[in-house]
Design a protein around this motif. Structure first.
Motif, PDB file in Angstrom:
ATOM      1  N   ILE A  27       0.869  -1.284   0.055  1.00  0.00           N
ATOM      2  CA  ILE A  27       0.168   0.200   0.036  1.00  0.00           C
ATOM      3  C   ILE A  27       0.635   1.234  -0.019  1.00  0.00           C
ATOM      4  O   ILE A  27       1.636   1.515   0.979  1.00  0.00           O
ATOM      5  N   GLU A  28       0.923   2.026  -1.151  1.00  0.00           N
ATOM      6  CA  GLU A  28       1.610   3.019  -1.224  1.00  0.00           C
ATOM      7  C   GLU A  28       1.359   4.362  -0.312  1.00  0.00           C
ATOM      8  O   GLU A  28      -0.082   4.480  -0.313  1.00  0.00           O
ATOM      9  N   ASN A  29       2.372   4.780   0.322  1.00  0.00           N
ATOM     10  CA  ASN A  29       1.964   6.174   1.147  1.00  0.00           C
ATOM     11  C   ASN A  29       0.537   5.954   2.227  1.00  0.00           C
ATOM     12  O   ASN A  29      -0.215   6.721   2.290  1.00  0.00           O
ATOM     13  N   LEU A  30       0.672   4.843   2.881  1.00  0.00           N
ATOM     14  CA  LEU A  30      -0.117   4.597   3.746  1.00  0.00           C
ATOM     15  C   LEU A  30      -0.247   5.660   4.947  1.00  0.00           C
ATOM     16  O   LEU A  30      -1.341   5.984   5.463  1.00  0.00           O
ATOM     17  N   LEU A  31       1.078   6.344   5.342  1.00  0.00           N
ATOM     18  CA  LEU A  31       1.157   7.067   6.436  1.00  0.00           C
ATOM     19  C   LEU A  31       1.331   8.448   5.694  1.00  0.00           C
ATOM     20  O   LEU A  31       1.817   8.730   5.101  1.00  0.00           O
TER      21      LEU A  31
ATOM     22  N   LEU B 261       2.332  12.049  10.173  1.00  0.00           N
ATOM     23  CA  LEU B 261       2.467  10.939  11.093  1.00  0.00           C
ATOM     24  C   LEU B 261       3.906  10.140  10.886  1.00  0.00           C
ATOM     25  O   LEU B 261       4.338   9.550  12.001  1.00  0.00           O
ATOM     26  N   LEU B 262       4.338   9.885   9.602  1.00  0.00           N
ATOM     27  CA  LEU B 262       5.436   9.360   9.313  1.00  0.00           C
ATOM     28  C   LEU B 262       6.499  10.121  10.158  1.00  0.00           C
ATOM     29  O   LEU B 262       7.632   9.630  10.776  1.00  0.00           O
ATOM     30  N   ALA B 263       6.640  11.402   9.866  1.00  0.00           N
ATOM     31  CA  ALA B 263       7.619  12.278  10.903  1.00  0.00           C
ATOM     32  C   ALA B 263       7.439  12.171  12.427  1.00  0.00           C
ATOM     33  O   ALA B 263       8.569  11.893  12.904  1.00  0.00           O
ATOM     34  N   GLU B 264       6.200  11.858  12.766  1.00  0.00           N
ATOM     35  CA  GLU B 264       6.035  11.822  14.094  1.00  0.00           C
ATOM     36  C   GLU B 264       6.523  10.436  14.904  1.00  0.00           C
ATOM     37  O   GLU B 264       7.333  10.418  15.820  1.00  0.00           O
TER      38      GLU B 264
ATOM     39  N   ALA C 238      -0.869  -9.412   8.818  1.00  0.00           N
ATOM     40  CA  ALA C 238       0.666  -8.823   9.370  1.00  0.00           C
ATOM     41  C   ALA C 238       1.010  -7.510   8.500  1.00  0.00           C
ATOM     42  O   ALA C 238       0.578  -7.456   7.202  1.00  0.00           O
ATOM     43  N   SER C 239       1.909  -6.839   9.028  1.00  0.00           N
ATOM     44  CA  SER C 239       2.440  -5.705   8.217  1.00  0.00           C
ATOM     45  C   SER C 239       3.733  -5.416   8.274  1.00  0.00           C
ATOM     46  O   SER C 239       4.109  -5.580   9.460  1.00  0.00           O
ATOM     47  N   MET C 240       4.473  -4.747   7.266  1.00  0.00           N
ATOM     48  CA  MET C 240       5.794  -4.184   7.728  1.00  0.00           C
ATOM     49  C   MET C 240       5.827  -2.755   7.142  1.00  0.00           C
ATOM     50  O   MET C 240       5.361  -2.802   6.047  1.00  0.00           O
ATOM     51  N   ILE C 241       5.648  -1.534   7.937  1.00  0.00           N
ATOM     52  CA  ILE C 241       5.570  -0.357   7.419  1.00  0.00           C
ATOM     53  C   ILE C 241       6.777   0.338   7.452  1.00  0.00           C
ATOM     54  O   ILE C 241       7.463   0.443   8.401  1.00  0.00           O
ATOM     55  N   ALA C 242       6.910   0.999   6.371  1.00  0.00           N
ATOM     56  CA  ALA C 242       8.418   1.476   5.889  1.00  0.00           C
ATOM     57  C   ALA C 242       8.573   2.836   6.648  1.00  0.00           C
ATOM     58  O   ALA C 242       7.684   3.798   6.168  1.00  0.00           O
ATOM     59  N   LEU C 243       9.684   3.102   7.700  1.00  0.00           N
ATOM     60  CA  LEU C 243       9.785   4.235   8.194  1.00  0.00           C
ATOM     61  C   LEU C 243      10.736   5.127   7.368  1.00  0.00           C
ATOM     62  O   LEU C 243      11.246   6.330   7.635  1.00  0.00           O
ATOM     63  N   VAL C 244      11.450   4.170   6.566  1.00  0.00           N
ATOM     64  CA  VAL C 244      12.718   4.860   5.637  1.00  0.00           C
ATOM     65  C   VAL C 244      12.322   4.148   4.299  1.00  0.00           C
ATOM     66  O   VAL C 244      11.558   3.236   4.372  1.00  0.00           O
ATOM     67  N   ASP C 245      13.023   4.686   3.127  1.00  0.00           N
ATOM     68  CA  ASP C 245      12.618   4.059   1.854  1.00  0.00           C
ATOM     69  C   ASP C 245      13.281   2.429   2.069  1.00  0.00           C
ATOM     70  O   ASP C 245      14.311   2.450   2.694  1.00  0.00           O
ATOM     71  N   PHE C 246      12.466   1.430   1.488  1.00  0.00           N
ATOM     72  CA  PHE C 246      13.144   0.278   1.729  1.00  0.00           C
ATOM     73  C   PHE C 246      13.634  -0.246   0.381  1.00  0.00           C
ATOM     74  O   PHE C 246      13.055  -0.104  -0.709  1.00  0.00           O
ATOM     75  N   THR C 247      14.916  -0.634   0.362  1.00  0.00           N
ATOM     76  CA  THR C 247      15.213  -1.315  -1.046  1.00  0.00           C
ATOM     77  C   THR C 247      15.908  -2.541  -0.963  1.00  0.00           C
ATOM     78  O   THR C 247      16.003  -3.209   0.266  1.00  0.00           O
ATOM     79  N   LYS C 248      16.076  -3.335  -2.114  1.00  0.00           N
ATOM     80  CA  LYS C 248      16.518  -4.720  -1.930  1.00  0.00           C
ATOM     81  C   LYS C 248      17.777  -4.670  -1.011  1.00  0.00           C
ATOM     82  O   LYS C 248      17.845  -5.570  -0.441  1.00  0.00           O
TER      83      LYS C 248
ATOM     84  N   TYR D  98      10.757  -8.730  -3.421  1.00  0.00           N
ATOM     85  CA  TYR D  98      11.041  -7.683  -2.513  1.00  0.00           C
ATOM     86  C   TYR D  98      10.227  -6.611  -2.358  1.00  0.00           C
ATOM     87  O   TYR D  98       9.810  -5.883  -3.317  1.00  0.00           O
ATOM     88  N   ALA D  99       9.936  -6.317  -1.178  1.00  0.00           N
ATOM     89  CA  ALA D  99       8.719  -5.130  -0.821  1.00  0.00           C
ATOM     90  C   ALA D  99       9.574  -3.861  -0.841  1.00  0.00           C
ATOM     91  O   ALA D  99       9.968  -3.222   0.061  1.00  0.00           O
ATOM     92  N   GLU D 100      10.204  -3.280  -2.108  1.00  0.00           N
ATOM     93  CA  GLU D 100      10.765  -2.204  -2.163  1.00  0.00           C
ATOM     94  C   GLU D 100       9.736  -1.106  -2.252  1.00  0.00           C
ATOM     95  O   GLU D 100       8.721  -1.315  -3.054  1.00  0.00           O
ATOM     96  N   MET D 101       9.991  -0.051  -1.395  1.00  0.00           N
ATOM     97  CA  MET D 101       9.024   0.940  -1.258  1.00  0.00           C
ATOM     98  C   MET D 101       9.221   2.023  -0.727  1.00  0.00           C
ATOM     99  O   MET D 101      10.272   2.250   0.029  1.00  0.00           O
ATOM    100  N   SER D 102       8.497   3.353  -0.841  1.00  0.00           N
ATOM    101  CA  SER D 102       9.094   4.491   0.027  1.00  0.00           C
ATOM    102  C   SER D 102       8.582   4.749   1.346  1.00  0.00           C
ATOM    103  O   SER D 102       7.634   3.955   1.771  1.00  0.00           O
TER     104      SER D 102
END
Ligand SMILES: O=C(O)CCC(=O)C(=O)O
Ligand SMILES: [Fe+2]
Length: 290
Positions: free
Chosen positions: A28-32, A36-39, A154-164, A191-195
């Motif tokens: 899911i792109e830009n969920l946060l 909220l990401l910054a907080e 379950a989920s893994m939420i990226a708080l920084v950019d995720f790359t392989k 690979y869940a590469e995402m911003s």
């Protein structure tokens, strides 16, 4: 390379459910929202340098998480916005309604655990998160009752950019439909590469692992949040992690998800679980009696 389906945060719940049913995982792109990401990052920043890289549980658990991974647990007790907004997010609620409600009267948070995969951390063993309830899973796998209903979202939420390269979670699309014994080949990994601010959401039965971090100096900061059936024991003891004095400040929905709710299966000819003094804990909380 295999790909995971990707949807924007405003995609219809039906589309996300269809992707999870078909592939077992979806990005899911830009969920946060950006604030909220910054907080969340502001809460983590002062804690991360001294965060533990081992557990005090046992060596097998440390091996499972891997070396050079920093852990901060109990996010629901560290941020009211995490609890009220992210944990109660309508998208997660819709996915849990779809996947978990066939097997329970209500679901709950399982854990909210930040994992910062450091340079040099290796790929985790490939696993299914719902096997933490191994007794339930092994009995169901051995029975002739047909496929196991999923018992976790379950989920893994990226708080920084995720790359392989920095350790993006790797997922095996479609593996929620596999026979439990089948092992994934390298060529079957996606690979869940995402911003930063995006999330990969996956089913409790989907094979996945934290990726290896081959960078020299980039930490991969990811927030692992999952939900499970309301009558299970949760991985994090959320009522102790968010004790009454903190829980009182949260919405009723957040209180319920943290274990102050009742699992009420009376109408299904089941039981009433989690009462205090034969009353609903959320009522006691709000009357200042807990
Ligand atoms: O760090 C990750 O990307 C995944 C972690 C994970 O799968 C787990 O701890 O169960
Ligand atoms: Fe996992």
């Amino acid at each position: 390379m295999n790909d995971l389906p990707r949807l924007p945060v405003d995609a219809s719940h039906d589309k996300v459910i269809a992707a999870l049913d078909e592939y077992g995982a979806v990005i899911i792109e830009n969920l946060l929202p950006a604030d909220l990401l910054a907080e969340l990052n502001n809460i983590i920043d002062p804690l991360i340098d001294s965060a533990s890289m081992t557990t005090e549980i046992n060596e097998l658990v440390d091996m499972f998480f891997g070396e050079r991974v920093r852990h901060i647990t109990g996010l629901a007790g560290k941020s009211t916005r995490f609890a009220d907004e992210l944990m109660c997010h309508p998208l997660f609620m819709a996915l849990c309604d779809h996947i978990l409600l066939p097997s329970c009267a209500s679901y709950q948070l399982n854990l909210a655990h930040l994992m910062d995969r450091g340079p040099g951390s290796e790929q985790q063993m490939i696993h299914r998160d719902q096997e933490v309830w191994v007794h339930y899973c092994s009995q169901r796998a051995a029975s002739d009752d047909g496929p196991l209903n999923d018992i976790q979202v379950a989920s893994m939420i990226a708080l920084v950019d995720f790359t392989k390269e920095n350790g993006a979670t790797c997922v095996v699309p479609g593996s929620h439909k596999w026979d439990y014994q089948r092992e994934a080949k390298e060529s079957e990994l996606a690979y869940a590469e995402m911003s930063a601010g995006s999330a990969v959401i996956y089913r409790g039965s989907t094979l996945h692992a934290g990726g290896g971090n081959t960078t020299a100096d980039t930490w991969r900061r990811g927030l692992h949040m999952s939900y499970c059936l309301g009558w299970f024991r949760t991985e994090e003891n959320n009522v102790l992690t968010v004790p009454p004095a903190k829980a009182k400040l949260l919405s009723k929905r957040a209180q319920e998800l943290l274990g102050y709710g009742i699992h009420d299966a009376i109408n299904d000819a089941g039981g009433y679980l989690g009462a205090v003094n034969m009353r609903h804990p959320t009522a006691l909380l709000n009357e200042d009696q807990l």
